[in-house]
Scaffold this active site. Structure first.
Site, mmCIF file in Angstrom:
data_model
loop_
_atom_site.group_PDB
_atom_site.id
_atom_site.type_symbol
_atom_site.label_atom_id
_atom_site.label_comp_id
_atom_site.label_asym_id
_atom_site.label_seq_id
_atom_site.Cartn_x
_atom_site.Cartn_y
_atom_site.Cartn_z
ATOM 1 N N GLY A 85 0.845 -1.209 0.000
ATOM 2 C CA GLY A 85 0.000 0.000 0.000
ATOM 3 C C GLY A 85 0.872 1.247 0.000
ATOM 4 O O GLY A 85 1.840 1.320 0.754
ATOM 5 N N ARG A 103 13.265 10.328 -3.355
ATOM 6 C CA ARG A 103 14.130 11.488 -3.646
ATOM 7 C C ARG A 103 15.423 11.412 -2.852
ATOM 8 O O ARG A 103 16.524 11.631 -3.376
ATOM 9 C CB ARG A 103 13.350 12.770 -3.304
ATOM 10 C CG ARG A 103 14.164 14.052 -3.356
ATOM 11 C CD ARG A 103 13.231 15.221 -3.020
ATOM 12 N NE ARG A 103 13.926 16.492 -2.969
ATOM 13 C CZ ARG A 103 14.462 17.002 -1.869
ATOM 14 N NH1 ARG A 103 14.408 16.323 -0.730
ATOM 15 N NH2 ARG A 103 15.056 18.182 -1.898
ATOM 16 N N ARG A 148 1.111 -5.341 -5.004
ATOM 17 C CA ARG A 148 1.281 -6.447 -4.056
ATOM 18 C C ARG A 148 1.563 -7.668 -4.936
ATOM 19 O O ARG A 148 0.681 -8.128 -5.655
ATOM 20 C CB ARG A 148 0.021 -6.652 -3.226
ATOM 21 C CG ARG A 148 -0.360 -5.412 -2.389
ATOM 22 C CD ARG A 148 -1.401 -5.756 -1.351
ATOM 23 N NE ARG A 148 -2.032 -4.574 -0.785
ATOM 24 C CZ ARG A 148 -1.524 -3.869 0.226
ATOM 25 N NH1 ARG A 148 -0.386 -4.208 0.765
ATOM 26 N NH2 ARG A 148 -2.174 -2.813 0.699
ATOM 27 N N CYS A 149 2.785 -8.153 -4.889
ATOM 28 C CA CYS A 149 3.256 -9.119 -5.890
ATOM 29 C C CYS A 149 3.129 -10.569 -5.412
ATOM 30 O O CYS A 149 3.877 -11.010 -4.529
ATOM 31 C CB CYS A 149 4.709 -8.790 -6.227
ATOM 32 S SG CYS A 149 5.432 -9.903 -7.419
ATOM 33 N N ASP A 151 5.004 -4.288 6.107
ATOM 34 C CA ASP A 151 5.320 -5.629 6.577
ATOM 35 C C ASP A 151 5.558 -6.643 5.443
ATOM 36 O O ASP A 151 6.573 -7.354 5.423
ATOM 37 C CB ASP A 151 4.116 -6.065 7.433
ATOM 38 C CG ASP A 151 4.449 -7.263 8.260
ATOM 39 O OD1 ASP A 151 5.547 -7.280 8.823
ATOM 40 O OD2 ASP A 151 3.614 -8.187 8.315
ATOM 41 N N GLY A 152 4.650 -6.685 4.473
ATOM 42 C CA GLY A 152 4.755 -7.626 3.355
ATOM 43 C C GLY A 152 6.011 -7.342 2.539
ATOM 44 O O GLY A 152 6.707 -8.269 2.098
ATOM 45 N N THR A 195 4.384 2.947 5.454
ATOM 46 C CA THR A 195 2.992 2.479 5.511
ATOM 47 C C THR A 195 2.206 3.383 6.452
ATOM 48 O O THR A 195 2.749 3.827 7.469
ATOM 49 C CB THR A 195 2.887 1.010 6.002
ATOM 50 O OG1 THR A 195 1.531 0.746 6.410
ATOM 51 C CG2 THR A 195 3.771 0.720 7.195
ATOM 52 N N ASP A 206 -0.037 2.394 8.313
ATOM 53 C CA ASP A 206 -0.516 1.593 9.449
ATOM 54 C C ASP A 206 0.322 1.759 10.720
ATOM 55 O O ASP A 206 -0.154 1.466 11.815
ATOM 56 C CB ASP A 206 -0.554 0.105 9.085
ATOM 57 C CG ASP A 206 -1.488 -0.193 7.929
ATOM 58 O OD1 ASP A 206 -2.347 0.659 7.633
ATOM 59 O OD2 ASP A 206 -1.353 -1.269 7.328
ATOM 60 N N ASP A 259 2.591 -0.180 11.698
ATOM 61 C CA ASP A 259 2.529 -1.506 12.331
ATOM 62 C C ASP A 259 3.879 -2.225 12.315
ATOM 63 O O ASP A 259 3.938 -3.428 12.564
ATOM 64 C CB ASP A 259 1.457 -2.369 11.654
ATOM 65 C CG ASP A 259 1.712 -2.545 10.162
ATOM 66 O OD1 ASP A 259 2.583 -1.854 9.613
ATOM 67 O OD2 ASP A 259 1.026 -3.383 9.551
ATOM 68 N N MET A 310 -8.330 3.160 8.537
ATOM 69 C CA MET A 310 -7.559 1.984 8.106
ATOM 70 C C MET A 310 -6.594 1.541 9.206
ATOM 71 O O MET A 310 -6.661 2.029 10.338
ATOM 72 C CB MET A 310 -6.801 2.312 6.822
ATOM 73 C CG MET A 310 -7.651 2.215 5.578
ATOM 74 S SD MET A 310 -6.615 2.398 4.108
ATOM 75 C CE MET A 310 -7.749 1.826 2.846
ATOM 76 N N ARG A 332 -5.278 -1.985 9.075
ATOM 77 C CA ARG A 332 -5.211 -3.452 9.043
ATOM 78 C C ARG A 332 -5.381 -4.031 10.438
ATOM 79 O O ARG A 332 -6.373 -3.707 11.091
ATOM 80 C CB ARG A 332 -3.874 -3.889 8.428
ATOM 81 C CG ARG A 332 -3.972 -5.188 7.666
ATOM 82 C CD ARG A 332 -2.625 -5.557 7.104
ATOM 83 N NE ARG A 332 -2.307 -4.831 5.905
ATOM 84 C CZ ARG A 332 -2.631 -5.238 4.679
ATOM 85 N NH1 ARG A 332 -3.290 -6.352 4.523
ATOM 86 N NH2 ARG A 332 -2.305 -4.528 3.623
ATOM 87 N N GLY A 356 -10.317 13.873 20.166
ATOM 88 C CA GLY A 356 -11.199 13.917 21.332
ATOM 89 C C GLY A 356 -12.380 12.965 21.206
ATOM 90 O O GLY A 356 -13.492 13.270 21.662
ATOM 91 N N ALA A 357 -12.139 11.809 20.601
ATOM 92 C CA ALA A 357 -13.235 10.853 20.382
ATOM 93 C C ALA A 357 -13.803 10.344 21.705
ATOM 94 O O ALA A 357 -13.086 10.187 22.686
ATOM 95 C CB ALA A 357 -12.731 9.679 19.548
ATOM 96 N N GLU A 395 -10.368 -0.450 11.236
ATOM 97 C CA GLU A 395 -10.967 -1.434 10.305
ATOM 98 C C GLU A 395 -10.798 -2.873 10.787
ATOM 99 O O GLU A 395 -11.595 -3.734 10.449
ATOM 100 C CB GLU A 395 -10.388 -1.270 8.893
ATOM 101 C CG GLU A 395 -8.912 -1.582 8.796
ATOM 102 C CD GLU A 395 -8.358 -1.497 7.372
ATOM 103 O OE1 GLU A 395 -9.119 -1.332 6.423
ATOM 104 O OE2 GLU A 395 -7.125 -1.593 7.241
#
Ligand code: F6P
Length: 321
Positions: free
Chosen positions: A13, A23, A74-75, A105-106, A127, A129, A131, A171, A173, A187-188, A224
């Protein structure tokens, strides 16, 4: 070893700041007299020979642009048993002496597979994420948090006007970092993350308490990977009697101009990746640890999971009631 001939690709992603990293890779290589090549469409470009020479002008005017000028993919072929060996052979045939991979990660797992086939790798975490546990920050996370925050602020306006509960899906993951940071900064009233199962009764109770205290709006940030947001929507409406609306922010979080923080992170990490390979230090991921940039072996980088910052989670809960 003869003259260094490095290649750079982006994979998985996309994330805001990937261009700033490309750059930095290209310009650092040029400054060090290293030949630098771009590979389009991630690992797929190795198989399809989308390898092209880059120079300082190839990366002009991109530091501020979202997406990736090298495109991404994504291969699946890299997942095949003999996929990495085939890719390594093609890189060798092209005379590539080291590969810089920018992704999540991938992408890192693909890099580790290539490392095992003898390819010199430097990995840059990119990413939204956040993560990748060996680094405090991944490139694109800060921008994505701010994009989500902007949306949350807008939704808060209409939430107040209609006295509704608004669920906002972000998002990330399997990682709750994006939800946690956007939720804390926004402030959720509640934050649902994959790491901590939510309790619809408890959230409904918090919604009612907030309403009784005179709160006009109610924002629930929902990662998500936290479960079924539509189900929570239904349950909250039933349990509280308040109208509930849901918004999925989706790919808006993946695009846009990177923040200053992401541009600086990308510039440093991209440059450091080249310097690591030039100094003969390969098979590592560039990481941020506090104020220090470090290099962590890919075996370790692909084998750690991010632990949710429980102090941030508790803080968000305390401050929102
Ligand atoms: O890894 C980045 C990410 O945006 C995740 O947050 C999300 O789950 C996934 O990519 C979406 O992937 P795709 O672009 O393949 O739909």
């Amino acid at each position: 070893m003869g003259k260094e001939k490095l290649a750079v690709l982006t994979s998985g992603g996309d994330s805001p700041g990937m261009n700033a990293a490309i750059r930095a890779v290209v310009r650092t290589s040029v400054a060090m007299g290293i030949d630098i090549y771009g590979i389009d469409h991630g690992y797929r470009g190795i198989y399809e020979n989308e390898i092209h020479r880059m120079d300082r002008y190839s990366v002009a005017d991109i530091i501020q642009r979202g997406g990736t000028i090298l495109y991404t993919d994504r291969c699946d072929r890299m997942m095949d048993e003999d996929g990495p060996a085939e890719a390594a052979e093609l890189l060798n045939q092209n005379g590539i002496t080291g590969l810089i991979i920018i992704g999540g990660d991938g992408t890192f797992k693909g890099g580790l597979a290539l490392k095992k086939c003898g390819i010199r790798i430097a990995a840059v975490p990119g990413t939204i994420d956040n993560d990748i546990a060996c680094t405090d920050r991944t490139i694109g996370f800060d921008t994505a948090v701010n994009t989500a925050l902007d949306a949350i602020s807008r939704i808060r306006d209409t939430s107040s006007s209609h006295n509704r509960v608004n669920l906002v899906q972000v998002m990330g993951r399997n990682c709750g970092n994006l939800a946690l940071y956007a939720g804390l900064a926004g402030g959720a009233e509640a934050i649902c993350v994959p790491e901590i199962p939510y309790d619809a009764d408890e959230i409904a109770h918090r919604v009612i308490i907030g309403k009784n205290k005179g709160k006009l709006h109610c924002i629930i940030v929902f990662a998500e990977g936290a479960g079924d947001m539509n189900m929570l929507n239904y349950e909250l409406q039933k349990k509280t009697g308040i109208e509930v609306r849901s918004t999925v922010l989706g790919y808006t979080q993946r695009g846009g101009s990177p923040t200053a923080s992401d541009r600086i992170l990308a510039s440093y990490m991209g440059s450091m990746a080249v310097r690591l390979l030039a100094e003969g230090d390969s098979g590592k991921a560039v990481c941020l640890d506090g104020r220090e940039y470090t290099a962590v072996p890919l075996e370790e980088a692909t084998n750690m999971s991010r632990i949710l910052a429980s102090d941030y989670y508790e803080l968000a809960r305390t401050l929102s009631v």
